[in-house]
Design an enzyme around this catalytic site. Structure first.
Site, PDB file in Angstrom:
ATOM      1  N   CYS A 147      -1.941   0.866  -7.923  1.00  7.81           N
ATOM      2  CA  CYS A 147      -1.441   1.277  -6.602  1.00  7.81           C
ATOM      3  C   CYS A 147       0.083   1.162  -6.527  1.00  7.81           C
ATOM      4  O   CYS A 147       0.645   0.090  -6.754  1.00  7.81           O
ATOM      5  CB  CYS A 147      -2.098   0.391  -5.550  1.00  7.81           C
TER       6      CYS A 147
ATOM      7  N   CYS B 215       1.310  -1.377  -4.016  1.00  6.71           N
ATOM      8  CA  CYS B 215       1.079  -2.739  -4.522  1.00  6.71           C
ATOM      9  C   CYS B 215       2.170  -3.132  -5.507  1.00  6.71           C
ATOM     10  O   CYS B 215       2.661  -4.266  -5.474  1.00  6.71           O
ATOM     11  CB  CYS B 215      -0.287  -2.828  -5.202  1.00  6.71           C
TER      12      CYS B 215
END
Length: 142
Positions: free
Chosen positions: A56, A59
């Site tokens: 991600c 992230c």
């Protein structure tokens, strides 16, 4: 010549994967999994947890700030900064009702306290944690 190209590609891929994994490995961030999650979040401390996936982009962007946040609470007796890799701990993330990455949630006494929806700066995260400490400490005293 082809063997050298394959070897170089393999080395590059290994270094790339190790470098990406390092984004999420920090000594002051507690890693939770299915064998530790329930016990830890019920230990009387406030757990601020990042539920993430290593692929991600958001992230990855948050990882350095999350590490700084963990550093700022490393000596706290009330707060633990933690993370769960949802690609490895799917059952934990399912029980936590994680629907997107990263999801930032606080837990106290084994219960989900809140999902953080604010800004992702270090200051915003610290303000949230400090507010949760005040709120939950007052609840315990009352």
């Amino acid at each position: 010549m082809k063997a050298i190209s394959v070897l170089i590609a393999a080395i590059f891929c290994t270094l790339f994967i190790q470098g990406r994994a390092g984004l999420f490995d920090h000594s002051n961030v507690v890693k939770l999994d299915s064998s530790t999650f329930n016990e830890k979040v019920a230990d009387g401390k406030i757990y601020f947890i990042k539920f993430f996936a290593p692929w991600c982009g958001h992230c990855k962007k948050l990882a350095p700030t999350w590490s700084q946040l963990a550093d700022s609470y490393k000596d706290s007796e009330e707060v633990v900064i933690a993370q769960v890799d949802c690609t490895k701990e799917k059952d934990v993330c399912e029980k936590a009702a994680v629907t997107g990455y990263p999801s930032l949630k606080s837990y106290y006494n084994g219960e989900s306290h809140a999902t953080f929806k604010g800004g992702r700066s270090l200051e915003a995260l610290q303000n949230y944690v400090d507010g949760a400490v005040k709120e939950l400490t007052l609840e315990t005293v009352s």
